[in-house]
Design an enzyme around this catalytic site. Structure first.
Site, PDB file in Angstrom:
ATOM      1  N   ASP A  57       0.890  -1.315   0.044  1.00 24.30           N
ATOM      2  CA  ASP A  57      -0.045   0.231   0.016  1.00 24.30           C
ATOM      3  C   ASP A  57       0.817   1.490  -0.122  1.00 24.30           C
ATOM      4  O   ASP A  57       0.554   2.179   0.614  1.00 24.30           O
ATOM      5  CB  ASP A  57      -0.847  -0.052   1.297  1.00 24.30           C
ATOM      6  CG  ASP A  57      -1.760  -1.236   1.313  1.00 24.30           C
ATOM      7  OD1 ASP A  57      -2.111  -1.640   0.153  1.00 24.30           O
ATOM      8  OD2 ASP A  57      -1.791  -1.706   2.537  1.00 24.30           O
ATOM      9  N   HIS A 114      -4.574  -2.090  -6.491  1.00 26.72           N
ATOM     10  CA  HIS A 114      -3.910  -1.202  -6.857  1.00 26.72           C
ATOM     11  C   HIS A 114      -4.875  -0.039  -7.334  1.00 26.72           C
ATOM     12  O   HIS A 114      -5.752  -0.391  -8.185  1.00 26.72           O
ATOM     13  CB  HIS A 114      -3.010  -1.336  -8.044  1.00 26.72           C
ATOM     14  CG  HIS A 114      -1.737  -2.163  -7.766  1.00 26.72           C
ATOM     15  ND1 HIS A 114      -0.762  -2.660  -8.547  1.00 26.72           N
ATOM     16  CD2 HIS A 114      -1.232  -2.413  -6.442  1.00 26.72           C
ATOM     17  CE1 HIS A 114       0.169  -3.128  -7.813  1.00 26.72           C
ATOM     18  NE2 HIS A 114      -0.319  -3.070  -6.482  1.00 26.72           N
TER      19      HIS A 114
END
Ligand code: IMP
Length: 429
Positions: free
Chosen positions: A13, A41
């Site tokens: 992340d 994503h």
């Protein structure tokens, strides 16, 4: 270095999606080489948001997108994602999507086992994404996985399924669960096979051809080095190797093809799921950073844990992954803080450490040693040149660079593709 390998240098992340998308627009092929649909994503292009899990980020810009053998593939999740992205106007064909025919499949029985184990573990759970990633990798290494190429041989699949199910039935019995319904599973595989086979091929061969033609390849890592099954905060890790070396083995190219290794690094630290996190903030500052940084999982929606920048961990990740340069993301989330802190070492039972020790108990007991710096009140959001940044933000970036012993190649200042400060171009350098 014609090729670029992008990896997360923390616990995932880090904002890889945006950087990968920015690089993908200049690459001739984008390759996923590990992980599965546990990844999430987010790409923002021209104000439009795309959320990808399994599809390589190149798919949105029409670039050849490859799912390598190192990935574990849930064919039903893939079909859903393809439908969702196509619904946003992106065309996905066998021209722009290639899937390794030696890629192992994630089946419903893997998801079942992931969930059963996590529930049984109670407080000791890993905090997985529940996608069946770990059990699927176990079956791959255990040499009983069903792979993409098996879908082209449905007539001989039954004995393979028997072997796999016998293994799972024993595990399921331990959890008081009924055996796998083999007939139903075979039928589900029969139904999904034509969809997957449309894209299946020996991708190593396709990539060899692409490479010979002098094309630029972008290897897109998922998760982060601290979640690597060997080098991460074991056992609180994912079940694949997330380090840059996997770009080669997970796609069928040699280690000399990975090129510039770009480590994506968030200007602070986050992690989802359980496990040690020395610089975790459980106070108002952590709350504020989490809110400003929208720190909620793309895949599971879980709230991410938030903490100060940990230079010890990033230095370790950069060394382990041979990082050539880093992309520093989300610096704007720190805007407005009076002081900022960077962890420069740990204190553990009276000793000072300049690395994270391997044992989980030691990792949990590491107390961060901080260096404090003045913050900045001005906004860094949307800055496109170094000169646009406040002096204290520049000092913060420079200090990070020194401590992690790795140069900053670019700085990202908002989710928009063009809000990026480029110091070194990974495709040219
Ligand atoms: P799994 O990959 O679902 O087995 O989860 C294992 C660990 O990796 C858990 O702590 C997850 O939260 C973490 N994890 C898996 N994928 C990601 C990701 O894409 N970003 C951040 N953490 C992840």
């Amino acid at each position: 270095m014609a090729n670029v390998t992008v990896i997360g240098a923390q616990w995932g992340d880090e904002g890889k999606g945006k950087i990968v998308d920015w690089l993908a627009s200049r690459a001739d092929a984008v390759v996923r080489f590990q992980g599965g649909h546990n990844a999430g994503h987010t790409l923002v292009i021209d104000g439009k948001t795309y959320k990808l899990s399994l599809l390589p980020s190149g798919i949105v810009s029409g670039t050849l997108s490859v799912i390598g053998n190192g990935v574990v593939l849930d064919p039903w999740a893939l079909r859903d994602e393809v439908a969702k992205v196509e619904g946003q106007g992106v065309s996905i064909t066998d021209e722009n999507l290639a899937i390794a025919d030696n890629c192992p499949l994630i089946l419903p029985l893997h998801r079942d086992l992931d969930g059963l184990r996590e529930t049984a573990a109670g407080k000791g759970k890993i905090g997985t994404t529940g996608r069946g990633i770990g059990p699927a990798y176990e079956d791959k290494v255990g040499r009983r996985a069903i792979r993409v190429c098996d879908l082209a041989h449905l007539d001989t699949l039954e004995p393979q399924l028997d072997r796999l199910c016998a293994h799972h039935d024993a595990l399921r019995a331990g959890f008081g669960q009924p055996p796998v319904d083999r007939a139903a599973l075979l039928e589900e595989l029969r139904e999904i096979a034509p969809f997957v086979l449309r894209f299946a091929q020996p991708v190593w061969k396709r990539l060899k051809k692409v490479r010979r033609a002098g094309a630029k390849i972008l290897f897109e890592g998922a998760q982060g080095v601290l979640l690597d099954v060997d080098h991460g905060t074991y056992p609180f890790v994912t079940s694949s190797n997330t380090v840059s070396g996997t770009a080669a083995s997970g796609s069928g190219l040699g280690p000399n093809s990975t090129g510039f290794v770009l480590g994506i690094v968030k200007a602070y630290t986050t992690r989802v799921g359980s496990g040690p996190f020395p610089t975790e903030l459980e106070d108002d500052i952590g709350q504020r950073l989490g809110e400003r940084g929208h720190e909620f999982g793309t895949v599971t929606g879980r709230k991410r844990r938030v903490g100060w920048f940990d230079a010890v961990l990033v230095r370790q990740s950069c060394a382990i992954s041979g990082v050539t340069g880093i992309a520093l993301t989300k610096i704007d989330v720190l805007d407005g803080l009076e002081r900022v802190k960077i962890c420069t070492g740990y204190r553990l039972r009276g000793k000072v450490y300049d690395y994270l020790p391997s044992h989980a108990a030691d990792q949990a007991d590491c107390e961060p040693i901080y260096e404090e710096m003045p913050g900045w009140s001005e906004s860094t959001a949307g800055a496109r040149s170094y000169a646009d940044l406040p002096a204290n933000a520049i000092k913060y970036i420079q200090r990070i660079q020194e401590l992690i012993e790795c140069p900053v190649a670019l700085v990202s200042t908002s989710p928009e593709r063009d809000d990026t400060i480029l110091m070194r171009d990974p495709f040219v350098d």
